[in-house]
Design a protein around this motif. Structure first.
Motif, PDB file in Angstrom:
ATOM      1  N   ARG A 253      -6.420  51.572  10.346  1.00 40.34           N
ATOM      2  CA  ARG A 253      -6.739  50.210  10.751  1.00 40.34           C
ATOM      3  C   ARG A 253      -5.745  49.225  10.118  1.00 40.34           C
ATOM      4  NH1 ARG A 253     -12.708  48.954   9.221  1.00 40.34           N
ATOM      5  NH2 ARG A 253     -12.105  50.153   7.361  1.00 40.34           N
ATOM      6  N   TYR A 254      -5.838  47.970  10.561  1.00 47.04           N
ATOM      7  CA  TYR A 254      -4.941  46.933  10.075  1.00 47.04           C
ATOM      8  C   TYR A 254      -5.759  45.705   9.672  1.00 47.04           C
ATOM      9  CZ  TYR A 254      -1.446  49.800  12.415  1.00 47.04           C
ATOM     10  OH  TYR A 254      -0.671  50.850  12.806  1.00 47.04           O
ATOM     11  N   ARG A 286      -9.791  48.265  15.598  1.00 46.51           N
ATOM     12  CA  ARG A 286      -8.773  48.725  14.641  1.00 46.51           C
ATOM     13  C   ARG A 286      -8.134  47.585  13.865  1.00 46.51           C
ATOM     14  NH1 ARG A 286      -4.340  52.366  17.076  1.00 46.51           N
ATOM     15  NH2 ARG A 286      -3.811  52.432  14.844  1.00 46.51           N
ATOM     16  N   VAL A 287      -8.525  46.369  14.163  1.00 48.58           N
ATOM     17  CA  VAL A 287      -7.912  45.217  13.495  1.00 48.58           C
ATOM     18  C   VAL A 287      -9.003  44.337  12.897  1.00 48.58           C
ATOM     19  CG1 VAL A 287      -6.459  43.166  13.761  1.00 48.58           C
ATOM     20  CG2 VAL A 287      -5.949  45.239  15.086  1.00 48.58           C
ATOM     21  N   LEU A 332      -1.297  49.462  19.367  1.00 52.39           N
ATOM     22  CA  LEU A 332      -2.673  49.918  19.121  1.00 52.39           C
ATOM     23  C   LEU A 332      -3.073  51.036  20.096  1.00 52.39           C
ATOM     24  CD1 LEU A 332      -4.383  46.455  18.560  1.00 52.39           C
ATOM     25  CD2 LEU A 332      -3.774  48.146  16.818  1.00 52.39           C
TER      26      LEU A 332
END
Length: 332
Positions: A253-254, A286-287, A332
């Motif tokens: 993830r970010y 994921r963010v 992504l």
């Protein structure tokens, strides 16, 4: 009784080019004698700034509300110095303000130098004894060129301001890395130069604003230097967003940090655009997006943005990756 004199148009044009300021000599040349100037001041239409320099805007400078207010006040300080000092050359932060170098966040003190380093006291103006520095023409006056202006200004700026000004110069291509070496050389022997020398290497052209420079410095101070700046995110080849700062988590993830410069944005349309961009980023899970207002980034109040980000990143098991190049693109 209030004076009804219509001001000469040539004098109004001069004032417009000098951030609203005029000198006694300029008034006389336009046909406005000292008695007329005295009446304008006495009746509140003009304000005296320093000896023989007058502001044609009667609103106190600290109470003015206008677009670009802070830049106007900085340029006004520079013009105050140039007009008050005979043959005065704007130096330091005043020269940077007139050159349009971004990054100054504090008020600018009027300062100037005289050719050859001549010195005599001038009420309301700091007179520097700088010698042999490059200067250039500016609207009929002289100002220090960008490299000597930086060397003159940096020792008197806040730590974050030093990084912001240098980063602004790099971002706008007003200076390059070779110019930074010249600034470093010019700083040697100046009072306060030791504190500044170590900050030159922290200048970064990827900082999008002074607030981002302050935020990045706070992140570094707190042990969480970003893995990427001005990072572009895409999904299936389609552009999603460009973000200010990114940290890469071990689980793929970010974490994204955005510095919201509302003072520089354009109302509801910009707010809507920011919301849409954030929604696109977080949709896939994921963010993680964390937002800080620019005023918070510029503040050193506890907890700083760096301290808050450090707590969040440690809770997410982020670890610094030595030698990691700037992450400029994420698919992504």
């Amino acid at each position: 009784m209030r004076p009804r004199r219509i001001l000469p148009q040539p004098l109004l044009s001069v004032a417009a080019a000098q951030e609203g300021l005029v000198t006694k000599a300029q008034c006389s040349a336009a046909g406005l004698d000292k008695d007329a100037v005295g009446l304008l001041v006495a009746h509140g239409r003009w304000r005296r700034v320093v000896r023989c320099v007058y502001d044609t805007d009667p609103t106190p400078s600290g109470q003015r509300r206008r677009d670009g207010r802070h830049d106007h006040l900085r340029r006004r300080a520079a013009w105050t110095a140039m007009l008050a000092v005979g043959n005065g050359i704007a130096t330091g932060a005043c020269a940077l303000a007139l050159l349009g170098v971004d990054g100054l966040v504090e008020e600018v003190v009027p300062e100037a130098a005289r050719s050859g380093g001549m010195h005599s006291a001038v009420d309301g103006v700091t007179l520097r004894r700088y010698r042999d520095f490059a200067d250039e023409e500016y609207r009929g006056r002289r100002i220090a060129s960008v490299v000597p202006a930086l060397a003159q200004a940096l020792p008197y700026l806040l730590r974050g301001e030093v990084v912001a000004v240098l980063s602004g110069g790099l971002r706008e291509e007003r200076i390059d890395r070779r110019d930074l070496d010249d600034v470093r050389a010019m700083l040697r022997g100046r009072r306060g130069a030791g504190r500044v020398q170590g900050l030159l290497d922290l200048a970064g052209a990827l900082d999008g604003s002074a607030a981002e420079s302050f935020a990045r410095l706070s992140f570094i101070d707190s042990g969480v230097p970003p893995d990427g700046q001005q990072v572009m995110f895409t999904l299936d080849g389609v552009f999603l967003a460009r973000v200010d700062f990114v940290w890469c988590l071990p689980d793929g993830r970010y974490v994204v940090a955005e510095i919201d410069g509302r003072a520089f944005h354009s109302g509801e349309a910009m707010l809507a655009d920011d919301a849409e961009r954030q929604n696109r980023l977080v949709a896939g899970g994921r963010v993680i997006v964390i937002r800080f207002p620019a005023t918070r980034a510029l503040s050193d109040e506890t907890p700083t943005v760096g301290a808050e980000m450090a707590d969040r990143l440690r809770a997410l098991a982020w670890r610094p990756a030595p030698g990691l190049a700037n992450v400029g693109f994420v698919a992504l």
